[in-house]
Design an enzyme around this catalytic site. Structure first.
Site, PDB file in Angstrom:
ATOM      1  N   CYS A  91      74.767  58.376 -30.246  1.00 22.31           N
ATOM      2  CA  CYS A  91      76.317  58.566 -29.439  1.00 22.31           C
ATOM      3  C   CYS A  91      77.254  57.664 -30.516  1.00 22.31           C
ATOM      4  CB  CYS A  91      76.198  57.270 -28.500  1.00 22.31           C
ATOM      5  SG  CYS A  91      75.394  57.949 -26.797  1.00 22.31           S
ATOM      6  N   ARG A  92      77.291  56.615 -30.786  1.00 19.28           N
ATOM      7  CA  ARG A  92      78.346  55.858 -31.728  1.00 19.28           C
ATOM      8  C   ARG A  92      78.120  56.082 -33.145  1.00 19.28           C
ATOM      9  NH1 ARG A  92      77.173  49.977 -30.207  1.00 19.28           N
ATOM     10  NH2 ARG A  92      75.170  50.721 -30.230  1.00 19.28           N
ATOM     11  N   SER A  93      76.935  56.226 -33.732  1.00 28.45           N
ATOM     12  CA  SER A  93      77.216  56.406 -35.306  1.00 28.45           C
ATOM     13  C   SER A  93      77.322  57.899 -35.455  1.00 28.45           C
ATOM     14  CB  SER A  93      75.723  55.995 -35.914  1.00 28.45           C
ATOM     15  OG  SER A  93      74.556  56.739 -35.241  1.00 28.45           O
ATOM     16  N   CYS A 148      73.991  53.134 -35.764  1.00 24.83           N
ATOM     17  CA  CYS A 148      73.874  52.386 -34.403  1.00 24.83           C
ATOM     18  C   CYS A 148      72.244  52.443 -33.970  1.00 24.83           C
ATOM     19  CB  CYS A 148      74.612  52.978 -33.317  1.00 24.83           C
ATOM     20  SG  CYS A 148      74.114  54.996 -32.751  1.00 24.83           S
ATOM     21  N   ASN A 182      71.480  56.494 -32.826  1.00 20.62           N
ATOM     22  CA  ASN A 182      71.806  57.778 -33.535  1.00 20.62           C
ATOM     23  C   ASN A 182      72.345  58.816 -32.813  1.00 20.62           C
ATOM     24  OD1 ASN A 182      71.055  59.835 -36.527  1.00 20.62           O
ATOM     25  ND2 ASN A 182      72.982  58.643 -36.227  1.00 20.62           N
ATOM     26  N   ASP A 208      78.850  50.481 -26.354  1.00 15.98           N
ATOM     27  CA  ASP A 208      77.880  51.441 -26.559  1.00 15.98           C
ATOM     28  C   ASP A 208      77.733  52.093 -25.161  1.00 15.98           C
ATOM     29  OD1 ASP A 208      75.402  53.008 -26.389  1.00 15.98           O
ATOM     30  OD2 ASP A 208      74.171  51.329 -27.057  1.00 15.98           O
TER      31      ASP A 208
END
Length: 156
Positions: free
Chosen positions: A14-16, A9, A12, A124
Site C-alpha cells: 500500500c503505502r511504500s 512500510c 510493501n 495505513d
C-alpha cells in the site's frame, strides 16, 4: 551518479509502493529520472511476492500516477549501504528498520511526513480503508522531499 531512495512500510503493498510511484512520477515530470533511483520494500514478510493492494492501485490510477509491475520484497541489512535515504511510513517501520539495519549511524532513516515539517505517520489504508487521505499524505511528503533533495543537490 544518482541518488537512491527507498520507501518502506509494513507489507510493501500500500503505502511504500504508493510513495515509490508518486515520487517516480514527480521526478519524471521534473526531467530528473536519470538522477533519482527509487524503490520500495517491506519490514515484514507477510506480503512478500504480492502485487500492490487493489484499492491502492485504483487510487493511483484515479490520480493518474503510473505504476509499473511491482511485487513486495523485504528489506535486508544490505539495503542500508545501498540507499542514500530510507523513508519509513510510520513509527513502527522506523523501529523495525533500525532493528534490521542494526541502527542508523549515517542518519539515513526518516519518516516521510517529516519532510512536511510534522512528526506524524502516514495513515495505513489497510486498516483505515481511506486511500484518499493516505494518497494526499504521500503526495505532500514526496513533494516536500523532492524539493528538499533538489535544494541539496543544487547547492553542491
Amino acid at each position: 551518479m544518482s541518488f537512491k531512495t527507498l520507501f518502506v512500510c509494513h507489507g510493501n503493498i500500500c503505502r511504500s509502493p504508493m510513495a515509490q510511484f508518486v515520487m517516480e512520477d514527480i521526478v519524471s515530470k521534473a526531467g530528473r529520472s536519470d538522477f533519482y533511483k527509487i524503490d520500495s520494500k517491506a519490514t515484514s514478510t507477510e506480503e512478500i511476492g504480492n502485487p500492490p493492494y487493489p484499492p491502492a492501485r485504483r487510487k493511483m490510477q484515479e490520480m493518474g500516477v503510473p505504476m509499473r509491475a511491482h511485487r513486495a520484497t523485504q528489506i535486508t541489512s544490505d539495503d542500508y549501504a545501498n540507499f542514500d535515504l530510507i523513508v519509513g511510513m510510520d513509527r513502527a517501520n522506523i523501529i523495525n528498520m533500525n532493528r534490521i539495519f542494526g541502527g542508523d549511524p549515517d542518519n539515513k532513516i526518516h519518516k516521510l511526513r517529516e519532510f512536511c515539517g510534522v512528526n506524524a505517520d502516514i495513515d495505513d489504508p489497510w486498516y483505515t480503508g481511506d486511500f484518499d487521505t493516505t494518497y494526499n499524505q504521500v503526495l505532500a511528503g514526496c513533494k516536500a522531499l523532492f524539493t528538499k533533495l533538489e535544494e541539496q543537490t543544487t547547492e553542491k
